[in-house]
Design a protein around this motif. Structure first.
Motif, PDB file in Angstrom:
ATOM      1  N   ARG A   1       0.828  -1.215   0.000  1.00  0.00           N
ATOM      2  CA  ARG A   1       0.000   0.000   0.000  1.00  0.00           C
ATOM      3  C   ARG A   1       0.855   1.255   0.000  1.00  0.00           C
ATOM      4  O   ARG A   1       2.034   1.225   0.347  1.00  0.00           O
ATOM      5  N   THR A   2       0.226   2.374  -0.376  1.00  0.00           N
ATOM      6  CA  THR A   2       0.925   3.662  -0.435  1.00  0.00           C
ATOM      7  C   THR A   2       1.158   4.245   0.943  1.00  0.00           C
ATOM      8  O   THR A   2       2.044   5.077   1.124  1.00  0.00           O
ATOM      9  N   ALA A   3       0.373   3.805   1.916  1.00  0.00           N
ATOM     10  CA  ALA A   3       0.493   4.322   3.285  1.00  0.00           C
ATOM     11  C   ALA A   3       0.353   3.152   4.251  1.00  0.00           C
ATOM     12  O   ALA A   3      -0.272   2.139   3.932  1.00  0.00           O
ATOM     13  N   PRO A   4       0.911   3.298   5.479  1.00  0.00           N
ATOM     14  CA  PRO A   4       0.859   2.199   6.449  1.00  0.00           C
ATOM     15  C   PRO A   4      -0.491   2.092   7.162  1.00  0.00           C
ATOM     16  O   PRO A   4      -0.580   2.228   8.379  1.00  0.00           O
ATOM     17  N   SER A   5      -1.553   1.826   6.386  1.00  0.00           N
ATOM     18  CA  SER A   5      -2.883   1.616   6.966  1.00  0.00           C
ATOM     19  C   SER A   5      -3.763   0.943   5.927  1.00  0.00           C
ATOM     20  O   SER A   5      -3.423   0.904   4.744  1.00  0.00           O
TER      21      SER A   5
ATOM     22  N   ARG B   1       8.492  -2.284  -7.553  1.00  0.00           N
ATOM     23  CA  ARG B   1       7.499  -2.935  -6.686  1.00  0.00           C
ATOM     24  C   ARG B   1       7.856  -2.648  -5.233  1.00  0.00           C
ATOM     25  O   ARG B   1       8.737  -3.277  -4.663  1.00  0.00           O
ATOM     26  N   GLN B   2       7.182  -1.670  -4.678  1.00  0.00           N
ATOM     27  CA  GLN B   2       7.404  -1.330  -3.267  1.00  0.00           C
ATOM     28  C   GLN B   2       6.133  -0.770  -2.659  1.00  0.00           C
ATOM     29  O   GLN B   2       5.225  -0.359  -3.359  1.00  0.00           O
ATOM     30  N   GLY B   3       6.097  -0.803  -1.345  1.00  0.00           N
ATOM     31  CA  GLY B   3       4.945  -0.282  -0.615  1.00  0.00           C
ATOM     32  C   GLY B   3       5.010  -0.715   0.838  1.00  0.00           C
ATOM     33  O   GLY B   3       5.987  -1.302   1.292  1.00  0.00           O
ATOM     34  N   TRP B   4       3.923  -0.414   1.565  1.00  0.00           N
ATOM     35  CA  TRP B   4       3.836  -0.780   2.986  1.00  0.00           C
ATOM     36  C   TRP B   4       3.122  -2.107   3.098  1.00  0.00           C
ATOM     37  O   TRP B   4       2.091  -2.327   2.472  1.00  0.00           O
ATOM     38  N   ALA B   5       3.688  -3.025   3.935  1.00  0.00           N
ATOM     39  CA  ALA B   5       3.105  -4.355   4.123  1.00  0.00           C
ATOM     40  C   ALA B   5       2.971  -4.637   5.613  1.00  0.00           C
ATOM     41  O   ALA B   5       3.753  -4.160   6.425  1.00  0.00           O
ATOM     42  N   VAL B   6       1.977  -5.447   5.949  1.00  0.00           N
ATOM     43  CA  VAL B   6       1.740  -5.839   7.339  1.00  0.00           C
ATOM     44  C   VAL B   6       2.838  -6.811   7.764  1.00  0.00           C
ATOM     45  O   VAL B   6       3.167  -7.762   7.056  1.00  0.00           O
ATOM     46  N   ALA B   7       3.419  -6.576   8.958  1.00  0.00           N
ATOM     47  CA  ALA B   7       4.533  -7.369   9.467  1.00  0.00           C
ATOM     48  C   ALA B   7       4.176  -8.839   9.633  1.00  0.00           C
ATOM     49  O   ALA B   7       5.049  -9.704   9.545  1.00  0.00           O
ATOM     50  N   THR B   8       2.910  -9.167   9.847  1.00  0.00           N
ATOM     51  CA  THR B   8       2.467 -10.541  10.063  1.00  0.00           C
ATOM     52  C   THR B   8       2.858 -11.446   8.895  1.00  0.00           C
ATOM     53  O   THR B   8       3.093 -12.637   9.085  1.00  0.00           O
ATOM     54  N   PHE B   9       2.939 -10.889   7.685  1.00  0.00           N
ATOM     55  CA  PHE B   9       3.205 -11.678   6.494  1.00  0.00           C
ATOM     56  C   PHE B   9       4.667 -11.572   6.009  1.00  0.00           C
ATOM     57  O   PHE B   9       4.976 -11.931   4.881  1.00  0.00           O
ATOM     58  N   LEU B  10       5.550 -11.096   6.880  1.00  0.00           N
ATOM     59  CA  LEU B  10       6.960 -10.964   6.533  1.00  0.00           C
ATOM     60  C   LEU B  10       7.794 -11.808   7.477  1.00  0.00           C
ATOM     61  O   LEU B  10       7.520 -11.889   8.667  1.00  0.00           O
TER      62      LEU B  10
ATOM     63  N   TRP C   1       3.304  -2.034  10.359  1.00  0.00           N
ATOM     64  CA  TRP C   1       3.599  -1.957   8.923  1.00  0.00           C
ATOM     65  C   TRP C   1       5.086  -1.703   8.692  1.00  0.00           C
ATOM     66  O   TRP C   1       5.732  -0.990   9.460  1.00  0.00           O
ATOM     67  N   TRP C   2       5.591  -2.298   7.598  1.00  0.00           N
ATOM     68  CA  TRP C   2       6.967  -2.066   7.175  1.00  0.00           C
ATOM     69  C   TRP C   2       6.960  -1.677   5.700  1.00  0.00           C
ATOM     70  O   TRP C   2       6.251  -2.266   4.897  1.00  0.00           O
ATOM     71  N   GLN C   3       7.769  -0.670   5.389  1.00  0.00           N
ATOM     72  CA  GLN C   3       7.903  -0.279   3.985  1.00  0.00           C
ATOM     73  C   GLN C   3       8.961  -1.198   3.352  1.00  0.00           C
ATOM     74  O   GLN C   3      10.084  -1.308   3.851  1.00  0.00           O
ATOM     75  N   ILE C   4       8.573  -1.874   2.265  1.00  0.00           N
ATOM     76  CA  ILE C   4       9.475  -2.846   1.632  1.00  0.00           C
ATOM     77  C   ILE C   4       9.613  -2.555   0.134  1.00  0.00           C
ATOM     78  O   ILE C   4       8.760  -1.902  -0.463  1.00  0.00           O
ATOM     79  N   VAL C   5      10.716  -3.057  -0.452  1.00  0.00           N
ATOM     80  CA  VAL C   5      10.962  -2.941  -1.893  1.00  0.00           C
ATOM     81  C   VAL C   5      11.457  -4.296  -2.384  1.00  0.00           C
ATOM     82  O   VAL C   5      12.262  -4.943  -1.720  1.00  0.00           O
TER      83      VAL C   5
END
Length: 163
Positions: free
Chosen positions: A106-110, A150-159, A139-143
């Protein structure tokens, strides 16, 4: 009346020797010219002829036949988790636990942030920013390492942290 003429007592005159002397002189001249001409021609041929090239061809050798080898077993990457479950900027993480649905980037951490991509299970990303709390998640911003678009904010549960 026929007359018998005997050639026995007749000597050849000196006039008959001229053709023989001419023939001998011609042969001597021809041999002389060939000798001189050949001697002059030989150095010219040596100047124009390229030097010989020696090419050594190695003797054939036996080509080894490849022997079948066993495929090395791949050691799975060890998943690490820090005691508090967090990551550091620059950590390499893998998407996991989405049951094939992928994690939304996502574009923002929400949950209100626009979805700009989808990270599939086992894809590898790098942490750019975070942690940030939003909509009840961390949320963590990942690339994506091999595709920086391909980058954006992702929920930590799935990392999951990779070593």
């Amino acid at each position: 009346m026929t007359r018998n003429v005997s050639l026995r007592g007749i000597r050849p005159s000196a006039g008959c020797l001229w053709p023989v002397l001419g023939l001998v002189a011609g042969l001597v001249a021809a041999v002389t010219l060939l000798g001189v001409g050949g001697g002059l021609l030989r150095p010219r041929l040596a100047e124009t002829a390229p030097p010989p090239i020696v090419v050594r061809v190695p003797a054939p050798t036996e080509t080894p036949t490849p022997q079948p080898t066993s495929t090395p077993e791949m050691t799975p990457t060890v998943a690490l988790q820090r005691e508090d479950g967090s990551f550091l900027i620059g950590d390499v993480v893998e998407v996991t636990g989405t049951d094939g649905e992928g994690v939304r980037l996502r574009t923002a951490p929400s949950l209100e942030g626009t979805i700009v991509g989808l990270g599939q299970d086992e894809e590898v990303y790098q942490i750019l920013g975070g942690p940030t709390e939003g909509s009840g998640y961390i949320w963590w911003q990942i690339v994506k390492i091999d595709d920086p678009t391909r980058q954006g904010w992702a929920v930590a549960t799935f990392l999951r942290l990779l070593q």
